[in-house]
Design a protein around this motif. Structure first.
Motif, PDB file in Angstrom:
ATOM      1  N   SER A 196      -9.255  -9.950   8.596  1.00  0.00           N
ATOM      2  CA  SER A 196     -10.383 -10.862   8.854  1.00  0.00           C
ATOM      3  C   SER A 196     -11.567 -10.545   7.951  1.00  0.00           C
ATOM      4  CB  SER A 196     -10.804 -10.791  10.319  1.00  0.00           C
ATOM      5  OG  SER A 196      -9.784 -11.304  11.152  1.00  0.00           O
ATOM      6  N   MET A 197     -11.775  -9.259   7.633  1.00  0.00           N
ATOM      7  CA  MET A 197     -12.847  -8.886   6.715  1.00  0.00           C
ATOM      8  C   MET A 197     -12.498  -9.275   5.287  1.00  0.00           C
ATOM      9  SD  MET A 197     -15.899  -7.829   6.463  1.00  0.00           S
ATOM     10  CE  MET A 197     -16.518  -6.804   7.768  1.00  0.00           C
ATOM     11  N   VAL A 198     -11.235  -9.147   4.932  1.00  0.00           N
ATOM     12  CA  VAL A 198     -10.794  -9.587   3.597  1.00  0.00           C
ATOM     13  C   VAL A 198     -11.094 -11.075   3.423  1.00  0.00           C
ATOM     14  CG1 VAL A 198      -8.778  -9.934   2.103  1.00  0.00           C
ATOM     15  CG2 VAL A 198      -9.044  -7.781   3.365  1.00  0.00           C
ATOM     16  N   ASN A 199     -10.778 -11.872   4.441  1.00  0.00           N
ATOM     17  CA  ASN A 199     -11.036 -13.313   4.377  1.00  0.00           C
ATOM     18  C   ASN A 199     -12.524 -13.625   4.339  1.00  0.00           C
ATOM     19  OD1 ASN A 199      -8.307 -13.940   4.372  1.00  0.00           O
ATOM     20  ND2 ASN A 199      -8.206 -14.106   6.593  1.00  0.00           N
ATOM     21  N   ALA A 200     -13.311 -12.918   5.133  1.00  0.00           N
ATOM     22  CA  ALA A 200     -14.761 -13.133   5.142  1.00  0.00           C
ATOM     23  C   ALA A 200     -15.364 -12.759   3.787  1.00  0.00           C
ATOM     24  CB  ALA A 200     -15.406 -12.330   6.267  1.00  0.00           C
ATOM     25  N   ALA A 201     -14.883 -11.676   3.197  1.00  0.00           N
ATOM     26  CA  ALA A 201     -15.366 -11.259   1.876  1.00  0.00           C
ATOM     27  C   ALA A 201     -15.019 -12.305   0.822  1.00  0.00           C
ATOM     28  CB  ALA A 201     -14.757  -9.905   1.499  1.00  0.00           C
ATOM     29  N   ARG A 202     -13.829 -12.831   0.907  1.00  0.00           N
ATOM     30  CA  ARG A 202     -13.381 -13.853  -0.045  1.00  0.00           C
ATOM     31  C   ARG A 202     -14.322 -15.065  -0.027  1.00  0.00           C
ATOM     32  NH1 ARG A 202      -8.201 -14.380   1.532  1.00  0.00           N
ATOM     33  NH2 ARG A 202      -7.606 -12.651   0.197  1.00  0.00           N
ATOM     34  N   ARG A 203     -14.796 -15.424   1.164  1.00  0.00           N
ATOM     35  CA  ARG A 203     -15.720 -16.567   1.291  1.00  0.00           C
ATOM     36  C   ARG A 203     -17.012 -16.338   0.509  1.00  0.00           C
ATOM     37  NH1 ARG A 203     -13.927 -16.021   6.617  1.00  0.00           N
ATOM     38  NH2 ARG A 203     -12.437 -17.619   7.173  1.00  0.00           N
ATOM     39  N   LEU A 204     -17.369 -15.072   0.310  1.00  0.00           N
ATOM     40  CA  LEU A 204     -18.572 -14.744  -0.457  1.00  0.00           C
ATOM     41  C   LEU A 204     -18.245 -14.332  -1.896  1.00  0.00           C
ATOM     42  CD1 LEU A 204     -20.664 -12.778   2.195  1.00  0.00           C
ATOM     43  CD2 LEU A 204     -20.912 -15.151   1.476  1.00  0.00           C
ATOM     44  N   GLY A 205     -17.012 -14.565  -2.298  1.00  0.00           N
ATOM     45  CA  GLY A 205     -16.615 -14.283  -3.678  1.00  0.00           C
ATOM     46  C   GLY A 205     -16.317 -12.832  -3.975  1.00  0.00           C
ATOM     47  N   LEU A 206     -15.996 -12.053  -2.944  1.00  0.00           N
ATOM     48  CA  LEU A 206     -15.689 -10.635  -3.142  1.00  0.00           C
ATOM     49  C   LEU A 206     -14.253 -10.337  -2.733  1.00  0.00           C
ATOM     50  CD1 LEU A 206     -19.043  -9.213  -1.816  1.00  0.00           C
ATOM     51  CD2 LEU A 206     -18.212  -9.066  -4.148  1.00  0.00           C
ATOM     52  N   ASP A 207     -13.627  -9.409  -3.452  1.00  0.00           N
ATOM     53  CA  ASP A 207     -12.219  -9.081  -3.238  1.00  0.00           C
ATOM     54  C   ASP A 207     -12.083  -7.694  -2.617  1.00  0.00           C
ATOM     55  OD1 ASP A 207      -9.461  -8.855  -3.322  1.00  0.00           O
ATOM     56  OD2 ASP A 207      -9.364  -8.639  -5.502  1.00  0.00           O
ATOM     57  N   LEU A 208     -11.588  -7.659  -1.380  1.00  0.00           N
ATOM     58  CA  LEU A 208     -11.349  -6.383  -0.693  1.00  0.00           C
ATOM     59  C   LEU A 208      -9.880  -5.957  -0.738  1.00  0.00           C
ATOM     60  CD1 LEU A 208     -13.482  -6.401   2.587  1.00  0.00           C
ATOM     61  CD2 LEU A 208     -13.652  -4.854   0.667  1.00  0.00           C
ATOM     62  N   THR A 209      -9.030  -6.715  -1.396  1.00  0.00           N
ATOM     63  CA  THR A 209      -7.600  -6.402  -1.365  1.00  0.00           C
ATOM     64  C   THR A 209      -7.244  -5.042  -1.981  1.00  0.00           C
ATOM     65  OG1 THR A 209      -7.159  -7.732  -3.357  1.00  0.00           O
ATOM     66  CG2 THR A 209      -6.856  -8.807  -1.212  1.00  0.00           C
ATOM     67  N   PRO A 210      -7.982  -4.527  -2.972  1.00  0.00           N
ATOM     68  CA  PRO A 210      -7.609  -3.196  -3.489  1.00  0.00           C
ATOM     69  C   PRO A 210      -7.979  -2.037  -2.558  1.00  0.00           C
ATOM     70  CG  PRO A 210      -8.862  -4.437  -5.135  1.00  0.00           C
ATOM     71  CD  PRO A 210      -8.975  -5.180  -3.842  1.00  0.00           C
ATOM     72  N   HIS A 211      -8.815  -2.275  -1.570  1.00  0.00           N
ATOM     73  CA  HIS A 211      -9.333  -1.200  -0.717  1.00  0.00           C
ATOM     74  C   HIS A 211      -8.227  -0.506   0.080  1.00  0.00           C
ATOM     75  CE1 HIS A 211     -11.896   1.034   1.999  1.00  0.00           C
ATOM     76  NE2 HIS A 211     -11.175   0.563   2.995  1.00  0.00           N
ATOM     77  N   ARG A 212      -8.354   0.821   0.187  1.00  0.00           N
ATOM     78  CA  ARG A 212      -7.538   1.635   1.076  1.00  0.00           C
ATOM     79  C   ARG A 212      -8.475   2.590   1.799  1.00  0.00           C
ATOM     80  NH1 ARG A 212      -5.104  -2.022   0.032  1.00  0.00           N
ATOM     81  NH2 ARG A 212      -2.971  -2.267  -0.691  1.00  0.00           N
ATOM     82  N   ALA A 213      -8.384   2.626   3.114  1.00  0.00           N
ATOM     83  CA  ALA A 213      -9.301   3.406   3.935  1.00  0.00           C
ATOM     84  C   ALA A 213      -9.156   4.897   3.677  1.00  0.00           C
ATOM     85  CB  ALA A 213      -9.051   3.107   5.410  1.00  0.00           C
ATOM     86  N   GLN A 214     -10.283   5.578   3.783  1.00  0.00           N
ATOM     87  CA  GLN A 214     -10.287   7.033   3.674  1.00  0.00           C
ATOM     88  C   GLN A 214     -11.323   7.624   4.616  1.00  0.00           C
ATOM     89  OE1 GLN A 214     -11.314   8.258  -0.316  1.00  0.00           O
ATOM     90  NE2 GLN A 214     -12.726   6.572  -0.573  1.00  0.00           N
ATOM     91  N   GLN A 215     -11.020   8.808   5.074  1.00  0.00           N
ATOM     92  CA  GLN A 215     -11.910   9.530   5.981  1.00  0.00           C
ATOM     93  C   GLN A 215     -12.908  10.337   5.167  1.00  0.00           C
ATOM     94  OE1 GLN A 215      -9.797  11.958   8.790  1.00  0.00           O
ATOM     95  NE2 GLN A 215     -11.586  12.257  10.089  1.00  0.00           N
ATOM     96  N   ILE A 216     -14.122  10.423   5.665  1.00  0.00           N
ATOM     97  CA  ILE A 216     -15.180  11.131   4.948  1.00  0.00           C
ATOM     98  C   ILE A 216     -14.867  12.622   4.818  1.00  0.00           C
ATOM     99  CG2 ILE A 216     -16.605  11.602   6.973  1.00  0.00           C
ATOM    100  CD1 ILE A 216     -18.992  10.772   5.022  1.00  0.00           C
ATOM    101  N   THR A 217     -15.313  13.190   3.714  1.00  0.00           N
ATOM    102  CA  THR A 217     -15.189  14.628   3.479  1.00  0.00           C
ATOM    103  C   THR A 217     -16.546  15.190   3.055  1.00  0.00           C
ATOM    104  OG1 THR A 217     -14.681  14.380   1.127  1.00  0.00           O
ATOM    105  CG2 THR A 217     -12.799  14.338   2.671  1.00  0.00           C
ATOM    106  N   LEU A 218     -16.692  16.493   3.145  1.00  0.00           N
ATOM    107  CA  LEU A 218     -17.917  17.120   2.661  1.00  0.00           C
ATOM    108  C   LEU A 218     -18.076  16.917   1.160  1.00  0.00           C
ATOM    109  CD1 LEU A 218     -18.011  20.426   4.745  1.00  0.00           C
ATOM    110  CD2 LEU A 218     -19.474  18.404   4.993  1.00  0.00           C
ATOM    111  N   GLU A 219     -16.966  16.842   0.451  1.00  0.00           N
ATOM    112  CA  GLU A 219     -17.021  16.577  -0.989  1.00  0.00           C
ATOM    113  C   GLU A 219     -17.680  15.227  -1.266  1.00  0.00           C
ATOM    114  OE1 GLU A 219     -14.081  15.720  -4.782  1.00  0.00           O
ATOM    115  OE2 GLU A 219     -13.214  16.483  -2.941  1.00  0.00           O
ATOM    116  N   MET A 220     -17.325  14.218  -0.481  1.00  0.00           N
ATOM    117  CA  MET A 220     -17.936  12.894  -0.646  1.00  0.00           C
ATOM    118  C   MET A 220     -19.438  12.945  -0.399  1.00  0.00           C
ATOM    119  SD  MET A 220     -15.337  10.341   1.251  1.00  0.00           S
ATOM    120  CE  MET A 220     -13.598  10.301   0.874  1.00  0.00           C
TER     121      MET A 220
END
Length: 141
Positions: free
Chosen positions: A49-73
């Motif tokens: 649903s977020m991918v579709n909502a982003a598409r409506r605003l001209g943004l592409d979320l399809t390459p995204h892969r979730a990651q958990q935060i680290t202290l390095e980040m």
């Protein structure tokens, strides 16, 4: 070049969208990454649903892969933007004094509501709110 990290609960909806929205607005002046506090969706694509909502605003979320935060980040980032007060509170506990100066809410004084479990309108409203918020950060980072 500035380094910005956007953080939400699962890196599944809000923070990935903020990443692409800030990247579009900031161009080559900023590098933006996103992460979540929990690893529930680790290595998974963004919520459809977020991918579709982003598409409506001209943004592409399809390459995204979730990651958990680290202290390095946290160490990498010049600025860490939490999507809501609960996320910010957890980041403050994780990051400690060394990172306190770089932590803040994406929308000062206001949460970006989590659209999980709601309909398409909640996702659309979320993307519009985050997109509008990019003006608060790009140029001021």
């Amino acid at each position: 070049m500035r380094h910005v990290l956007t953080v939400c609960l699962g890196n599944y909806c809000r923070s990935p969208f903020a990443q692409v929205a800030l990247t579009r607005r900031g161009g080559t002046s900023v590098t933006v990454r996103s992460a979540g506090l929990i690893g529930k969706w680790q290595d998974q694509p963004a919520n459809p649903s977020m991918v579709n909502a982003a598409r409506r605003l001209g943004l592409d979320l399809t390459p995204h892969r979730a990651q958990q935060i680290t202290l390095e980040m946290l160490g990498w980032a010049d600025r860490v933007l939490a999507m809501d007060a609960a996320v910010l509170e957890t980041l403050q506990a994780i990051g400690g004094e060394a990172n306190a100066h770089k932590l803040g809410l994406y929308l000062p004084g206001r949460d970006v509501p989590d659209p999980i479990g709601q309909g398409d309108n909640a996702f659309n409203d979320c993307t519009v709110l985050i997109e509008a918020g990019t003006a608060l950060h790009i140029g001021r980072l």
